[in-house]
Design a protein around this motif. Structure first.
Motif, PDB file in Angstrom:
ATOM      1  N   ALA C  35       0.833  -1.204   0.000  1.00 57.07           N
ATOM      2  CA  ALA C  35       0.000   0.000   0.000  1.00 57.07           C
ATOM      3  C   ALA C  35       0.869   1.255   0.000  1.00 57.07           C
ATOM      4  O   ALA C  35       0.616   2.200  -0.762  1.00 57.07           O
ATOM      5  CB  ALA C  35      -0.917  -0.005   1.221  1.00 57.07           C
ATOM      6  N   LEU C  36       1.910   1.264   0.832  1.00 56.40           N
ATOM      7  CA  LEU C  36       2.786   2.437   0.892  1.00 56.40           C
ATOM      8  C   LEU C  36       3.518   2.636  -0.433  1.00 56.40           C
ATOM      9  O   LEU C  36       3.720   3.772  -0.877  1.00 56.40           O
ATOM     10  CB  LEU C  36       3.794   2.287   2.037  1.00 56.40           C
ATOM     11  CG  LEU C  36       3.209   2.436   3.449  1.00 56.40           C
ATOM     12  CD1 LEU C  36       4.257   2.138   4.503  1.00 56.40           C
ATOM     13  CD2 LEU C  36       2.648   3.854   3.627  1.00 56.40           C
ATOM     14  N   ALA C  37       3.923   1.544  -1.081  1.00 53.36           N
ATOM     15  CA  ALA C  37       4.612   1.664  -2.364  1.00 53.36           C
ATOM     16  C   ALA C  37       3.692   2.281  -3.404  1.00 53.36           C
ATOM     17  O   ALA C  37       4.082   3.182  -4.153  1.00 53.36           O
ATOM     18  CB  ALA C  37       5.105   0.297  -2.829  1.00 53.36           C
ATOM     19  N   ILE C  38       2.440   1.807  -3.441  1.00 56.49           N
ATOM     20  CA  ILE C  38       1.483   2.352  -4.409  1.00 56.49           C
ATOM     21  C   ILE C  38       1.205   3.823  -4.091  1.00 56.49           C
ATOM     22  O   ILE C  38       1.188   4.678  -4.980  1.00 56.49           O
ATOM     23  CB  ILE C  38       0.172   1.537  -4.392  1.00 56.49           C
ATOM     24  CG1 ILE C  38       0.442   0.116  -4.900  1.00 56.49           C
ATOM     25  CG2 ILE C  38      -0.898   2.209  -5.252  1.00 56.49           C
ATOM     26  CD1 ILE C  38      -0.703  -0.845  -4.692  1.00 56.49           C
ATOM     27  N   LEU C  39       1.036   4.098  -2.800  1.00 55.83           N
ATOM     28  CA  LEU C  39       0.767   5.463  -2.369  1.00 55.83           C
ATOM     29  C   LEU C  39       1.910   6.398  -2.778  1.00 55.83           C
ATOM     30  O   LEU C  39       1.687   7.511  -3.253  1.00 55.83           O
ATOM     31  CB  LEU C  39       0.597   5.485  -0.843  1.00 55.83           C
ATOM     32  CG  LEU C  39      -0.173   6.660  -0.266  1.00 55.83           C
ATOM     33  CD1 LEU C  39      -1.603   6.639  -0.776  1.00 55.83           C
ATOM     34  CD2 LEU C  39      -0.143   6.607   1.262  1.00 55.83           C
ATOM     35  N   SER C  40       3.139   5.945  -2.593  1.00 53.37           N
ATOM     36  CA  SER C  40       4.269   6.831  -2.894  1.00 53.37           C
ATOM     37  C   SER C  40       4.395   7.027  -4.403  1.00 53.37           C
ATOM     38  O   SER C  40       4.846   8.067  -4.869  1.00 53.37           O
ATOM     39  CB  SER C  40       5.568   6.285  -2.302  1.00 53.37           C
ATOM     40  OG  SER C  40       6.142   5.338  -3.142  1.00 53.37           O
ATOM     41  N   GLU C  41       3.960   6.027  -5.165  1.00 52.65           N
ATOM     42  CA  GLU C  41       3.946   6.176  -6.624  1.00 52.65           C
ATOM     43  C   GLU C  41       2.911   7.242  -7.010  1.00 52.65           C
ATOM     44  O   GLU C  41       3.146   8.070  -7.875  1.00 52.65           O
ATOM     45  CB  GLU C  41       3.586   4.833  -7.266  1.00 52.65           C
ATOM     46  CG  GLU C  41       3.766   4.804  -8.761  1.00 52.65           C
ATOM     47  CD  GLU C  41       5.186   4.430  -9.137  1.00 52.65           C
ATOM     48  OE1 GLU C  41       5.381   3.982 -10.262  1.00 52.65           O
ATOM     49  OE2 GLU C  41       6.104   4.579  -8.316  1.00 52.65           O
ATOM     50  N   ILE C 102      10.513  -3.768  -2.266  1.00 50.07           N
ATOM     51  CA  ILE C 102      10.244  -4.803  -3.267  1.00 50.07           C
ATOM     52  C   ILE C 102       9.108  -4.357  -4.195  1.00 50.07           C
ATOM     53  O   ILE C 102       9.203  -4.463  -5.421  1.00 50.07           O
ATOM     54  CB  ILE C 102       9.900  -6.140  -2.571  1.00 50.07           C
ATOM     55  CG1 ILE C 102      11.157  -6.723  -1.897  1.00 50.07           C
ATOM     56  CG2 ILE C 102       9.310  -7.139  -3.555  1.00 50.07           C
ATOM     57  CD1 ILE C 102      10.888  -7.906  -0.974  1.00 50.07           C
ATOM     58  N   PHE C 103       8.039  -3.809  -3.602  1.00 45.37           N
ATOM     59  CA  PHE C 103       6.896  -3.407  -4.440  1.00 45.37           C
ATOM     60  C   PHE C 103       7.201  -2.146  -5.244  1.00 45.37           C
ATOM     61  O   PHE C 103       6.716  -1.995  -6.366  1.00 45.37           O
ATOM     62  CB  PHE C 103       5.643  -3.216  -3.572  1.00 45.37           C
ATOM     63  CG  PHE C 103       4.945  -4.511  -3.274  1.00 45.37           C
ATOM     64  CD1 PHE C 103       3.996  -5.028  -4.153  1.00 45.37           C
ATOM     65  CD2 PHE C 103       5.269  -5.251  -2.142  1.00 45.37           C
ATOM     66  CE1 PHE C 103       3.371  -6.234  -3.892  1.00 45.37           C
ATOM     67  CE2 PHE C 103       4.644  -6.459  -1.872  1.00 45.37           C
ATOM     68  CZ  PHE C 103       3.688  -6.957  -2.754  1.00 45.37           C
ATOM     69  N   ARG C 104       8.014  -1.258  -4.679  1.00 49.10           N
ATOM     70  CA  ARG C 104       8.403  -0.066  -5.439  1.00 49.10           C
ATOM     71  C   ARG C 104       9.154  -0.480  -6.707  1.00 49.10           C
ATOM     72  O   ARG C 104       8.885   0.005  -7.793  1.00 49.10           O
ATOM     73  CB  ARG C 104       9.306   0.829  -4.575  1.00 49.10           C
ATOM     74  CG  ARG C 104       8.886   2.293  -4.530  1.00 49.10           C
ATOM     75  CD  ARG C 104       9.780   3.077  -3.587  1.00 49.10           C
ATOM     76  NE  ARG C 104      11.159   2.594  -3.586  1.00 49.10           N
ATOM     77  CZ  ARG C 104      12.060   2.892  -4.502  1.00 49.10           C
ATOM     78  NH1 ARG C 104      11.754   3.697  -5.486  1.00 49.10           N
ATOM     79  NH2 ARG C 104      13.275   2.386  -4.435  1.00 49.10           N
ATOM     80  N   VAL C 137       3.644  -6.656 -12.400  1.00 47.47           N
ATOM     81  CA  VAL C 137       4.184  -6.382 -11.071  1.00 47.47           C
ATOM     82  C   VAL C 137       4.391  -7.694 -10.318  1.00 47.47           C
ATOM     83  O   VAL C 137       5.437  -7.928  -9.712  1.00 47.47           O
ATOM     84  CB  VAL C 137       3.254  -5.438 -10.281  1.00 47.47           C
ATOM     85  CG1 VAL C 137       3.682  -5.349  -8.826  1.00 47.47           C
ATOM     86  CG2 VAL C 137       3.264  -4.056 -10.911  1.00 47.47           C
ATOM     87  N   VAL C 138       3.406  -8.576 -10.387  1.00 41.60           N
ATOM     88  CA  VAL C 138       3.512  -9.857  -9.696  1.00 41.60           C
ATOM     89  C   VAL C 138       4.748 -10.613 -10.165  1.00 41.60           C
ATOM     90  O   VAL C 138       5.481 -11.206  -9.377  1.00 41.60           O
ATOM     91  CB  VAL C 138       2.237 -10.699  -9.927  1.00 41.60           C
ATOM     92  CG1 VAL C 138       2.457 -12.131  -9.501  1.00 41.60           C
ATOM     93  CG2 VAL C 138       1.085 -10.095  -9.139  1.00 41.60           C
ATOM     94  N   ARG C 139       4.987 -10.532 -11.461  1.00 46.04           N
ATOM     95  CA  ARG C 139       6.118 -11.255 -12.030  1.00 46.04           C
ATOM     96  C   ARG C 139       7.450 -10.782 -11.457  1.00 46.04           C
ATOM     97  O   ARG C 139       8.331 -11.570 -11.177  1.00 46.04           O
ATOM     98  CB  ARG C 139       6.102 -11.063 -13.553  1.00 46.04           C
ATOM     99  CG  ARG C 139       7.136 -11.841 -14.281  1.00 46.04           C
ATOM    100  CD  ARG C 139       6.873 -11.782 -15.763  1.00 46.04           C
ATOM    101  NE  ARG C 139       5.482 -12.140 -16.070  1.00 46.04           N
ATOM    102  CZ  ARG C 139       4.943 -12.085 -17.276  1.00 46.04           C
ATOM    103  NH1 ARG C 139       5.667 -11.652 -18.290  1.00 46.04           N
ATOM    104  NH2 ARG C 139       3.692 -12.430 -17.484  1.00 46.04           N
ATOM    105  N   THR C 140       7.593  -9.461 -11.259  1.00 50.73           N
ATOM    106  CA  THR C 140       8.863  -8.977 -10.717  1.00 50.73           C
ATOM    107  C   THR C 140       8.895  -9.065  -9.192  1.00 50.73           C
ATOM    108  O   THR C 140       9.951  -9.263  -8.610  1.00 50.73           O
ATOM    109  CB  THR C 140       9.139  -7.516 -11.126  1.00 50.73           C
ATOM    110  OG1 THR C 140       7.916  -6.803 -11.056  1.00 50.73           O
ATOM    111  CG2 THR C 140       9.711  -7.425 -12.523  1.00 50.73           C
ATOM    112  N   VAL C 141       7.712  -8.939  -8.572  1.00 53.48           N
ATOM    113  CA  VAL C 141       7.679  -8.898  -7.116  1.00 53.48           C
ATOM    114  C   VAL C 141       7.806 -10.288  -6.500  1.00 53.48           C
ATOM    115  O   VAL C 141       8.512 -10.471  -5.511  1.00 53.48           O
ATOM    116  CB  VAL C 141       6.380  -8.211  -6.633  1.00 53.48           C
ATOM    117  CG1 VAL C 141       6.080  -8.584  -5.202  1.00 53.48           C
ATOM    118  CG2 VAL C 141       6.502  -6.705  -6.781  1.00 53.48           C
TER     119      VAL C 141
END
Ligand SMILES: Nc1ncnc2c1ncn2[C@@H]1O[C@H](COP(=O)(O)OP(=O)(O)OP(=O)(O)O)[C@@H](O)[C@H]1O
Ligand SMILES: [Mg+2]
Lengths: 262, 216, 218
Positions: C35-41, C102-104, C137-141
């Protein structure tokens, strides 16, 4: 049988019945030929016919499953201990590889070293020769491959043709008695092939024993003393290039030559 | 905030920091040295060597580092081997880190193109020499990022030494906390020191990476 | 051996405690980190800079120091979570720091050109997210996520230092009772190694699967 055989200088390299299996497939099915000292021996054939495998067998990068390779009268890769033949270890093969050098399609220069450093590496580190002496020789070699001005360039700063000429100079720095060339111009743009072939022609003129795999038919016709045509791991035709290439006897070679000319 | 607990014990904390640095540095060096032969064994032509290295890699990566430290400190005496706290901590941390290091080294060696190995063989260069002079410098560029991030983990891992009675930074912090009962001030200072040491490690890593970069 | 038989119920309870703490921490830190990664994006520097600092701090500190802070410093500041609560909070903070990174990286790996391409194809935002962005995203994460999780279980042994009765703590108590340290520590290591091994197999499977999909070979 062949009267020409009698007039030929003695063979420096003999190949007897070499067989190699890779991944369960017989890639070489009994290869025989000899190479005279100072001559140029060309191997041609379609992709996958086993040319590279054969060349790599010659300096034991690949160990044949059967048959033998004889260099200057000595069996390569095996030592006779009493009545039995014993496989040599990789270490023992190194001395032979210093006499029979190899140049690759993909150059394989050491990327972290300049042209000069690439050339002097093995003579200085392996043969333990004085650096100054080796550097002086390397200058002569760079001059011979027409790259005197590139001695401090790194591989990634050079064109493919330049890299390949450095690779040839690197192999020559070990003062080999013979050199193996595996499609050394195949990875090069057409306009860069010429400069490499010129260097190879010079070497042939100087009397270096050369065994080469090449698709450059003009070069093979002009420089080779003998041609071997391979097809699916079998020696199909062998002889002087003007005969073999002008008047192919087998349909396989006819098809191959037609395809290369196009 | 009562910063006198920190200023008053600055000498103790500084000495403990030096211990942390010494343990981390020793472990970093030893774990890399140990990992090299293991990485080579892992792809050796000799099957037993391959198996041993494989088992080593898997078990040390699967076991908690703390268990390895305890094994070295509490377990070995049962076998008649007595290690002082610091050597025991270094041994446990080294064995643990080497398991990861060897995988990174192995991957980096594999990433060097086959043609480079063949060029060395064709020039008649003995394998140890080829490895040292020609292959490793190329592998280094691939190896450094994962290796140095593992070494950062090692710096953090050195805190575990406090649990086998080593008086390094975290151990000293715990001792001071139970003496003074000022956990906030002490832990803030300790955290800052760890982050600063991390920064130093990253700077060293950048410097080494520059060494192995090719000229433009 | 007698100790192990005698202590078996406690080892079992400790193993269960370790597993559920790990599971809870993994779920919490994955959700919050993502959630924080998406938020910061989405929100830009106002979120991404503090998040980067948070992530740098909690990835740079020893787990033990973070746990001590939760267990000793928070009560001093008036918040007492007890051993298990402190361990869960500490490991979740550390987990968020890693998961956010990782998610970023996963979000950053989505080529902006993809968005243009999907717009050109007339796909709406939700469809683009579901069909294009999410799979990518799933593929890289997933490989990085699996690697982190497989390595992270073992860190829970540190919780024994703040009086959490997980496996390593029971081991230490048993050692005091029996004087068979070597065997007991091996048992504890074996329990952790078994849990870690399941995750490591998962890690290998996941990275093999996704290495195949992107065409990269190992
Ligand atoms: N390691 C290997 N395992 C299995 N088969 C192999 C291996 N290496 C080569 N081969 C097969 O052996 C045959 C001969 O290969 P080789 O490289 O010698 O051919 P070539 O004549 O040099 O071809 P090209 O002109 O493409 O270089 C090919 O069919 C190839 O697929
Ligand atoms: Mg070939």
């Amino acid at each position: 049988m062949e009267p020409a055989e009698a007039r030929r200088p003695p063979a420096i390299l003999e190949v007897h019945g070499v067989v190699k299996r890779l991944g369960g497939v017989e890639v070489l099915k009994g290869i025989n030929f000899t190479v005279a000292e100072g001559s140029v021996f060309a191997i041609i054939g379609a992709s996958g016919s086993g040319k590279s495998t054969l060349l790599r067998c010659l300096n034991m990068l690949v160990v044949p499953d059967d048959g033998e390779i004889v260099w200057k009268g000595q069996r390569v890769g095996w030592t006779k201990k009493g009545p039995a033949w014993v496989r040599q270890k990789e270490r023992e093969l190194l001395a032979y590889r210093r006499e029979v050098g190899m140049v690759f399609q993909s150059f394989n220069l050491f990327p972290q070293m300049t042209a000069m450093e690439n050339i002097i590496e093995a003579p200085v580190q392996v043969l333990k020769r004085p650096r100054d002496e080796v550097v002086a020789e390397a200058r002569v070699l760079l001059d011979k491959v027409r790259l005197s001005h590139r001695s401090s360039a790194y591989p990634h700063q050079m064109s493919g043709g330049e890299q390949q000429r450095v690779a040839i100079a690197r192999a020559l720095a070990m003062k080999p008695k013979a050199l193996l060339f595996d499609e050394v111009t195949s990875a090069l743009d057409p306009e860069l092939k010429g400069e490499v072939l010129t260097v190879m022609r010079d070497l042939a003129d100087e009397g270096l024993t050369m065994i080469l795999v090449s698709h450059e038919m003009g070069f093979v016709r002009g420089v080779a003393d003998e041609v071997l045509f391979m097809h699916k791991g079998v020696m199909c035709e062998r002889g002087r290039p003007e005969e073999v290439l002008r008047a192919p006897r087998t349909p396989e070679l006819q098809t191959f030559l037609q395809r290369v000319v196009d | 905030m009562e910063w006198s607990v920190v200023t008053g014990n600055a000498g103790l904390l500084a000495a403990a920091t030096l211990n942390t640095v010494a343990i981390a540095a020793t472990t970093i060096v030893l774990s890399v040295v140990l990992a090299f032969p293991l990485a080579l064994m892992r792809d050796s032509r000799v099957a037993p060597l391959r198996v041993i290295a494989g088992i080593y890699s898997w078990t040390t990566r699967a076991m908690p580092t703390l268990a390895l430290l305890f094994l070295a400190y509490y377990g070995l005496p049962e076998l008649g081997i007595y290690l002082d706290p610091v050597p025991a901590a270094v041994a446990g941390l080294t064995v643990s880190a080497a398991g990861y290091n060897m995988e990174y080294i192995r991957a980096a060696l594999k990433a060097v193109p086959r043609g480079q190995y063949e060029a060395c063989r064709a020039l008649g260069i003995p394998f140890p020499l080829a490895l040292r002079r020609l292959i490793l410098p190329q592998a280094m560029r691939i190896l450094l990022p994962p290796l140095s991030s593992n070494l950062t983990l090692l710096l953090k891992g050195s805190a575990l030494a406090s649990l086998v009675a080593v008086n390094e930074l975290t151990g000293q912090a715990m001792a001071l906390i139970s003496d003074t009962y000022r956990p906030i001030e002490i832990l803030i200072v300790v955290a800052v020191v760890y982050l600063a040491l991390n920064g130093v490690l990253v700077a060293v890593q950048k410097g080494v990476e520059r060494q192995f970069r090719l000229p433009a | 051996m007698d100790v192990i038989v005698a202590q078996f119920p406690r080892f079992l309870a400790a193993t269960w405690l370790t597993i559920w703490m790990f599971a809870l921490v993994t779920v919490l830190s994955t959700i919050i980190g993502a959630a924080l990664a998406i938020l910061s994006e989405a929100a830009g520097k106002a979120v991404s800079v503090p998040l980067a600092i948070f992530s740098w701090v909690f990835r740079g500190l020893p787990e033990l120091v973070v746990l001590l802070a939760c267990y000793l410093a928070l009560p001093a500041a008036g918040l007492d979570l007890g051993p298990v609560g402190s361990a869960i909070l500490g490991f979740t903070l550390i987990g968020i720091a890693y998961q956010a990174e990782i998610f970023r990286a996963g979000l950053a790996s989505v080529d902006p050109k993809l968005f243009e391409a999907t717009r050109a194809l007339g796909m709406n935002w939700r469809l683009t997210m579901r069909r294009i962005v999410f799979p990518q995203v799933v593929r890289t994460v997933l490989p990085a996520w699996a690697t982190f999780s497989a390595g992270n279980v073992k860190a829970f042994a540190v919780a024994s230092a703040i009086a959490v009765t997980e496996v390593m703590a029971v081991t230490r108590q048993s050692i005091a009772m029996s004087n068979q340290p070597f065997l007991l520590i091996l048992v504890a290591a074996g329990i952790y190694a078994a849990i870690a091994s399941i995750l490591m197999v998962l890690e290998v499977l996941v990275s093999r699967r996704f290495a195949g999909q992107t065409g990269a070979n190992s």
